[in-house]
Design a protein around this motif. Structure first.
Motif, PDB file in Angstrom:
ATOM      1  N   PHE A  41      -6.410 -52.592 -76.859  1.00 45.89           N
ATOM      2  CA  PHE A  41      -7.008 -51.642 -77.797  1.00 45.89           C
ATOM      3  C   PHE A  41      -7.749 -52.348 -78.927  1.00 45.89           C
ATOM      4  CE2 PHE A  41      -3.593 -49.166 -75.836  1.00 45.89           C
ATOM      5  CZ  PHE A  41      -4.306 -48.059 -75.429  1.00 45.89           C
ATOM      6  N   GLY A  42      -7.908 -53.661 -78.809  1.00 40.66           N
ATOM      7  CA  GLY A  42      -8.697 -54.407 -79.777  1.00 40.66           C
ATOM      8  C   GLY A  42      -7.927 -54.961 -80.957  1.00 40.66           C
ATOM      9  N   PHE A  43      -6.628 -54.929 -80.922  1.00 39.16           N
ATOM     10  CA  PHE A  43      -5.819 -55.458 -82.018  1.00 39.16           C
ATOM     11  C   PHE A  43      -5.265 -56.828 -81.626  1.00 39.16           C
ATOM     12  CE2 PHE A  43      -5.543 -50.817 -82.401  1.00 39.16           C
ATOM     13  CZ  PHE A  43      -6.056 -50.664 -83.669  1.00 39.16           C
ATOM     14  N   SER A  44      -6.169 -57.796 -81.546  1.00 36.52           N
ATOM     15  CA  SER A  44      -5.806 -59.114 -81.033  1.00 36.52           C
ATOM     16  C   SER A  44      -4.830 -59.848 -81.942  1.00 36.52           C
ATOM     17  CB  SER A  44      -7.055 -59.970 -80.850  1.00 36.52           C
ATOM     18  OG  SER A  44      -7.946 -59.328 -79.986  1.00 36.52           O
ATOM     19  N   LEU A  45      -5.075 -59.821 -83.238  1.00 31.71           N
ATOM     20  CA  LEU A  45      -4.208 -60.539 -84.167  1.00 31.71           C
ATOM     21  C   LEU A  45      -2.798 -59.951 -84.163  1.00 31.71           C
ATOM     22  CD1 LEU A  45      -4.035 -62.805 -86.211  1.00 31.71           C
ATOM     23  CD2 LEU A  45      -4.736 -61.191 -87.972  1.00 31.71           C
ATOM     24  N   VAL A  46      -2.701 -58.646 -84.125  1.00 32.08           N
ATOM     25  CA  VAL A  46      -1.396 -57.982 -84.061  1.00 32.08           C
ATOM     26  C   VAL A  46      -0.685 -58.353 -82.767  1.00 32.08           C
ATOM     27  CG1 VAL A  46      -0.233 -55.747 -84.001  1.00 32.08           C
ATOM     28  CG2 VAL A  46      -2.181 -56.092 -85.517  1.00 32.08           C
ATOM     29  N   SER A  47      -1.432 -58.415 -81.687  1.00 35.47           N
ATOM     30  CA  SER A  47      -0.868 -58.771 -80.395  1.00 35.47           C
ATOM     31  C   SER A  47      -0.306 -60.190 -80.407  1.00 35.47           C
ATOM     32  CB  SER A  47      -1.925 -58.633 -79.312  1.00 35.47           C
ATOM     33  OG  SER A  47      -1.438 -59.071 -78.085  1.00 35.47           O
ATOM     34  N   ILE A  48      -1.026 -61.110 -81.028  1.00 34.94           N
ATOM     35  CA  ILE A  48      -0.559 -62.490 -81.110  1.00 34.94           C
ATOM     36  C   ILE A  48       0.731 -62.568 -81.926  1.00 34.94           C
ATOM     37  CG2 ILE A  48      -1.119 -64.767 -82.064  1.00 34.94           C
ATOM     38  CD1 ILE A  48      -4.077 -64.096 -81.412  1.00 34.94           C
ATOM     39  N   ILE A  49       0.757 -61.887 -83.041  1.00 36.67           N
ATOM     40  CA  ILE A  49       1.949 -61.905 -83.899  1.00 36.67           C
ATOM     41  C   ILE A  49       3.146 -61.310 -83.170  1.00 36.67           C
ATOM     42  CG2 ILE A  49       2.949 -60.953 -86.014  1.00 36.67           C
ATOM     43  CD1 ILE A  49       0.095 -61.191 -87.233  1.00 36.67           C
ATOM     44  N   LEU A  50       2.941 -60.148 -82.533  1.00 33.51           N
ATOM     45  CA  LEU A  50       4.037 -59.512 -81.792  1.00 33.51           C
ATOM     46  C   LEU A  50       4.505 -60.385 -80.628  1.00 33.51           C
ATOM     47  CD1 LEU A  50       2.952 -55.762 -81.679  1.00 33.51           C
ATOM     48  CD2 LEU A  50       4.701 -56.821 -83.102  1.00 33.51           C
ATOM     49  N   GLY A  51       3.565 -61.076 -79.982  1.00 32.61           N
ATOM     50  CA  GLY A  51       3.929 -61.958 -78.878  1.00 32.61           C
ATOM     51  C   GLY A  51       4.827 -63.096 -79.325  1.00 32.61           C
ATOM     52  N   PHE A  52       4.493 -63.714 -80.461  1.00 30.43           N
ATOM     53  CA  PHE A  52       5.329 -64.808 -80.965  1.00 30.43           C
ATOM     54  C   PHE A  52       6.701 -64.312 -81.419  1.00 30.43           C
ATOM     55  CE2 PHE A  52       1.360 -67.373 -81.501  1.00 30.43           C
ATOM     56  CZ  PHE A  52       1.774 -68.447 -80.718  1.00 30.43           C
ATOM     57  N   ILE A  53       6.741 -63.166 -82.068  1.00 31.64           N
ATOM     58  CA  ILE A  53       8.032 -62.596 -82.482  1.00 31.64           C
ATOM     59  C   ILE A  53       8.872 -62.263 -81.252  1.00 31.64           C
ATOM     60  CG2 ILE A  53       9.149 -60.636 -83.613  1.00 31.64           C
ATOM     61  CD1 ILE A  53       6.761 -60.573 -85.551  1.00 31.64           C
ATOM     62  N   ALA A  54       8.227 -61.688 -80.226  1.00 32.92           N
ATOM     63  CA  ALA A  54       8.948 -61.329 -78.996  1.00 32.92           C
ATOM     64  C   ALA A  54       9.508 -62.576 -78.307  1.00 32.92           C
ATOM     65  CB  ALA A  54       8.033 -60.566 -78.051  1.00 32.92           C
ATOM     66  N   LEU A  55       8.723 -63.651 -78.248  1.00 32.44           N
ATOM     67  CA  LEU A  55       9.227 -64.890 -77.635  1.00 32.44           C
ATOM     68  C   LEU A  55      10.457 -65.403 -78.366  1.00 32.44           C
ATOM     69  CD1 LEU A  55       6.091 -67.032 -76.706  1.00 32.44           C
ATOM     70  CD2 LEU A  55       7.753 -65.993 -75.177  1.00 32.44           C
ATOM     71  N   ASN A  56      10.438 -65.332 -79.681  1.00 35.14           N
ATOM     72  CA  ASN A  56      11.582 -65.777 -80.462  1.00 35.14           C
ATOM     73  C   ASN A  56      12.812 -64.909 -80.174  1.00 35.14           C
ATOM     74  OD1 ASN A  56      13.017 -67.285 -82.307  1.00 35.14           O
ATOM     75  ND2 ASN A  56      12.287 -66.120 -84.070  1.00 35.14           N
ATOM     76  N   GLN A  57      12.616 -63.596 -80.104  1.00 34.55           N
ATOM     77  CA  GLN A  57      13.732 -62.693 -79.809  1.00 34.55           C
ATOM     78  C   GLN A  57      14.260 -62.905 -78.399  1.00 34.55           C
ATOM     79  OE1 GLN A  57      12.353 -58.712 -80.545  1.00 34.55           O
ATOM     80  NE2 GLN A  57      12.615 -58.872 -82.762  1.00 34.55           N
ATOM     81  N   ILE A  58      13.357 -63.110 -77.442  1.00 32.39           N
ATOM     82  CA  ILE A  58      13.767 -63.296 -76.047  1.00 32.39           C
ATOM     83  C   ILE A  58      14.585 -64.568 -75.910  1.00 32.39           C
ATOM     84  CG2 ILE A  58      12.865 -63.821 -73.739  1.00 32.39           C
ATOM     85  CD1 ILE A  58      10.557 -61.841 -74.418  1.00 32.39           C
ATOM     86  N   LYS A  59      14.206 -65.600 -76.636  1.00 32.42           N
ATOM     87  CA  LYS A  59      14.955 -66.856 -76.594  1.00 32.42           C
ATOM     88  C   LYS A  59      16.387 -66.651 -77.080  1.00 32.42           C
ATOM     89  CE  LYS A  59      12.638 -70.218 -78.267  1.00 32.42           C
ATOM     90  NZ  LYS A  59      12.015 -71.175 -79.189  1.00 32.42           N
ATOM     91  N   LYS A  60      16.564 -65.792 -78.099  1.00 33.25           N
ATOM     92  CA  LYS A  60      17.891 -65.559 -78.665  1.00 33.25           C
ATOM     93  C   LYS A  60      18.722 -64.582 -77.835  1.00 33.25           C
ATOM     94  CE  LYS A  60      16.493 -66.420 -83.421  1.00 33.25           C
ATOM     95  NZ  LYS A  60      16.265 -65.822 -84.739  1.00 33.25           N
TER      96      LYS A  60
END
Length: 103
Positions: A41-60
């Motif tokens: 939907f064109g929200f690239s920066l938000v997507s990047i931020i959510l992706g990094f937060i999700a990776l951190n949560q998935i690791k935990k």
């Protein structure tokens, strides 16, 4: 008197492994899903931020969705790079041809 050896002890049985609970699928990380969907939907920066937060949560937590989080990050960066290249092309085209009027 007979001297007989006692019979060998039976081998210990391995502990049974618990069967996975059927009907309870593994939980997906919501931020990974949202980050992946929102990049379209064109929200690239938000997507990047959510992706990094999700990776951190998935690791935990060990949740599913690592691939979605990585794709959200990759597609977000690719989208930003394509946008920068498009702006450079447009600006150089306008600068190279002064007869084009932007109204």
């Amino acid at each position: 008197m007979t001297d007989s050896a006692p019979p060998p002890a039976p081998a210990p049985q391995p502990a049974p492994t618990p069967a996975p609970a059927s009907g309870t699928p593994e939980k997906w990380n919501v931020l990974a899903i949202v980050g992946f969907v929102i990049v379209f939907f064109g929200f690239s920066l938000v997507s990047i931020i959510l992706g990094f937060i999700a990776l951190n949560q998935i690791k935990k937590t060990g949740e599913r969705g690592r691939g979605l989080a990585i794709w959200a990050i990759v597609l977000g960066f690719v989208s930003i790079i394509i946008g920068i290249i498009a702006w450079i092309v447009v600006v150089t085209a306008i600068a190279a041809n002064p007869n084009i009027s932007v109204q």
